[in-house]
Design an enzyme around this catalytic site. Structure first.
Site, short mmCIF file in Angstrom:
data_model
loop_
_atom_site.label_atom_id
_atom_site.label_comp_id
_atom_site.label_asym_id
_atom_site.label_seq_id
_atom_site.Cartn_x
_atom_site.Cartn_y
_atom_site.Cartn_z
N PHE A 1 -41.07 9.51 12.06
CA PHE A 1 -40.41 9.95 10.81
C PHE A 1 -41.31 9.75 9.72
O PHE A 1 -41.81 10.78 8.94
CB PHE A 1 -38.97 9.45 10.98
CG PHE A 1 -38.22 9.38 9.57
CD1 PHE A 1 -37.99 10.54 8.96
CD2 PHE A 1 -37.75 8.57 9.13
CE1 PHE A 1 -37.35 10.76 7.97
CE2 PHE A 1 -37.00 8.27 7.75
CZ PHE A 1 -36.86 9.77 7.32
N ILE A 2 -41.45 8.75 9.23
CA ILE A 2 -41.95 7.97 7.96
C ILE A 2 -43.35 8.62 7.96
O ILE A 2 -43.91 9.25 7.02
CB ILE A 2 -41.84 6.58 7.74
CG1 ILE A 2 -40.34 6.19 7.63
CG2 ILE A 2 -42.57 6.30 6.62
CD1 ILE A 2 -40.16 4.87 7.54
N GLY B 1 -42.72 9.41 18.48
CA GLY B 1 -43.37 10.62 17.54
C GLY B 1 -43.64 11.84 18.34
O GLY B 1 -43.49 11.99 19.45
N TYR C 1 -36.71 -7.44 17.11
CA TYR C 1 -37.38 -6.69 16.01
C TYR C 1 -37.59 -7.27 14.63
O TYR C 1 -38.85 -7.27 14.39
CB TYR C 1 -36.50 -5.47 15.84
CG TYR C 1 -36.87 -4.62 14.85
CD1 TYR C 1 -37.79 -3.60 15.04
CD2 TYR C 1 -36.51 -4.70 13.45
CE1 TYR C 1 -38.54 -2.68 14.05
CE2 TYR C 1 -36.77 -3.79 12.37
CZ TYR C 1 -37.93 -2.97 12.95
OH TYR C 1 -38.38 -1.92 11.85
N LEU D 1 -47.13 8.69 20.84
CA LEU D 1 -45.97 9.82 21.16
C LEU D 1 -44.69 9.22 21.91
O LEU D 1 -44.32 10.23 22.56
CB LEU D 1 -46.60 10.95 21.87
CG LEU D 1 -48.00 11.58 20.94
CD1 LEU D 1 -48.54 12.70 21.47
CD2 LEU D 1 -47.42 11.93 19.44
P1 NAD Z 1 -40.45 6.17 14.07
O1 NAD Z 1 -40.14 5.57 15.49
O2 NAD Z 1 -40.09 7.47 13.76
O3 NAD Z 1 -42.13 6.32 14.23
C1 NAD Z 1 -42.80 5.13 14.94
C2 NAD Z 1 -44.20 5.94 15.49
O4 NAD Z 1 -44.88 5.06 16.05
C3 NAD Z 1 -43.33 6.88 16.38
O5 NAD Z 1 -44.42 8.27 16.26
C4 NAD Z 1 -44.07 6.32 17.82
O6 NAD Z 1 -44.47 7.03 18.82
C5 NAD Z 1 -45.10 5.31 17.41
N1 NAD Z 1 -45.30 4.28 18.20
C6 NAD Z 1 -44.59 3.39 18.78
N2 NAD Z 1 -45.11 2.40 19.45
C7 NAD Z 1 -46.50 2.72 19.57
C8 NAD Z 1 -47.67 2.16 20.06
N3 NAD Z 1 -47.66 1.18 20.96
N4 NAD Z 1 -48.79 2.59 20.08
C9 NAD Z 1 -48.97 3.62 19.22
N5 NAD Z 1 -48.07 4.55 18.32
C10 NAD Z 1 -46.76 4.09 18.66
O7 NAD Z 1 -40.18 5.27 13.05
P2 NAD Z 1 -39.89 5.46 11.53
O8 NAD Z 1 -38.90 5.40 11.15
O9 NAD Z 1 -40.77 6.21 10.92
O10 NAD Z 1 -40.67 3.87 11.08
C11 NAD Z 1 -42.01 3.78 10.68
C12 NAD Z 1 -42.22 2.17 10.51
O11 NAD Z 1 -41.40 1.78 9.63
C13 NAD Z 1 -41.97 1.30 11.82
O12 NAD Z 1 -43.01 0.25 11.81
C14 NAD Z 1 -40.55 0.57 11.59
O13 NAD Z 1 -40.37 -0.50 11.93
C15 NAD Z 1 -40.83 0.47 9.85
N6 NAD Z 1 -39.42 0.82 9.34
C16 NAD Z 1 -38.51 1.88 9.27
C17 NAD Z 1 -37.48 1.71 8.85
C18 NAD Z 1 -36.52 2.67 8.84
O14 NAD Z 1 -35.42 2.93 8.08
N7 NAD Z 1 -37.01 4.20 9.32
C19 NAD Z 1 -36.91 0.48 7.94
C20 NAD Z 1 -37.75 -0.79 8.04
C21 NAD Z 1 -39.02 -0.38 8.80
#
Ligand code: NAD
Length: 309
Positions: free
Chosen positions: A11-12, A36, A139, A33
């Site tokens: 997402f981000i 993602g 987490y 993926l």
């Molecule tokens: P998301 O789940 O949409 O994106 C995470 C991505 O990481 C996904 O595309 C997934 O396929 C990939 N991924 C997961 N494990 C992996 C691995 N072992 N190797 C390679 N790729 C891997 O989440 P997001 O909301 O986009 O969050 C992005 C980051 O921001 C994360 O680290 C999350 O902890 C952090 N975060 C997000 C929020 C929020 O509100 N969305 C808040 C605080 C922190």
């Protein structure tokens, strides 16, 4: 700048990749993926599909890059209660693997996505970075461990690192259809389909919601400003209760006559309130969130029905 974005198909990450390319940066994505989707990525991005916690995979992805924005993680507190070992492997070991890759590849800068969850149930509002962290879920522990590894790699190996404690990020393209979906996509999806939105607990718990476009600005500034190190909050500096958020979602969607909200159990690991003190980000990065919540929610609602929501 040549950027490696881990988790760039998420997402981000996908918002970051699009903005970075639009500003003329070269971008490589490493993503397994698991959450993602490759279709989210625009033309011109090099995608390496692989696990960030695998040292060789991370090392190969880091070669030649100037900065790494490390977003790859198993997101969500409830997921970490269901699968703590998987969370730790991907998040804690994943962060260490990225730092090690950066050290050997000579990447000048690593920005880690940490989380407001490291503060646990603090009583300090708005919460400054000086508040003692007290994680309440696997987490949150994994995110705090990443911050410590980043600090240690800076102290021991001179790598320039910055951990951004992201608060509750929302915006277009955030998935609503997985078991660990966040508040905003869950509420908007329920209103869109005429289902009853589910409120966990009594709904008085409140969250600092920050729009993804603001978060992308913070991540890009962080990647460029090597002299800013340590930890910084990235939130809006405002907090809204879950019931008030639902009411705002009703307003922006125009679906105020829908079914009454259903009550769900309070989620373990949930904290009563989050609200960022963003003074440090403003002073050191020149960053603050600029998207008003109602505007950001309305834009997220209008972006439906995208294939992502
Ligand atoms: P998301 O789940 O949409 O994106 C995470 C991505 O990481 C996904 O595309 C997934 O396929 C990939 N991924 C997961 N494990 C992996 C691995 N072992 N190797 C390679 N790729 C891997 O989440 P997001 O909301 O986009 O969050 C992005 C980051 O921001 C994360 O680290 C999350 O902890 C952090 N975060 C997000 C929020 C929020 O509100 N969305 C808040 C605080 C922190």
């Amino acid at each position: 700048m040549f950027l490696l974005v881990t988790g760039g198909a998420g997402f981000i990450g996908s918002h970051l990749v699009r903005t970075a390319l639009g500003r003329g940066h070269r971008v490589r994505v490493l993503d397994d993926l698991s959450a993602g989707r490759a279709e989210r990525l625009p033309e011109g991005v090099e995608l390496q599909v692989g696990d960030v916690s695998d040292g060789r995979t991370a090392a190969a992805a880091a070669v030649g890059t100037d900065a790494i924005v490390h977003l790859a993680a198993r997101r969500a507190v409830p997921r970490s209660l269901d699968a703590p070992l998987d969370t730790d492997r991907a998040n804690t070991h994943g962060s260490l693997s990225v730092l090690e890759a950066a050290r050997h590849a000579g990447a000048a800068r690593v920005v880690l996505a940490s989380s407001s969850s490291v503060y646990g149930a603090t009583a300090a509002f708005p919460t400054p970075e000086t508040t003692a962290p007290l994680p309440r879920s696997p987490y949150a522990v994994s995110k705090l461990a990443g911050e410590h590894y980043a600090r240690v790699y800076q102290e021991l190996f001179g790598l320039s690192t910055l951990s951004l404690r992201l608060f509750n990020v929302y915006g277009p393209g955030q998935p609503a259809d997985d078991a660990y979906a966040q508040l905003v996509p869950r509420f908007l999806a329920a209103l869109g389909s005429g289902a009853a939105p589910v409120v966990h607990g009594d709904g008085t718990q409140s969250r600092d919601l920050v729009h993804v476009a603001d978060v992308v600005e913070a991540l890009l500034l962080a990647a460029e400003r090597h002299e800013v190190t340590g930890v910084l909050n990235v939130g809006s500096g405002r907090s809204i209760s879950v019931v008030d958020l639902l009411s705002l979602c009703h307003t922006v969607s125009g679906r105020s006559q829908g079914p009454q909200p259903a009550s769900g159990p309070r989620r373990i690991g949930d904290v009563p309130r989050t609200c960022a003190d963003t003074t440090k980000a403003r002073e050191l990065l020149g960053w603050s969130a600029t998207t008003p919540l109602e505007e950001g929610l309305a834009a997220t609602w209008s972006a439906r029905p995208s294939p992502d929501l």
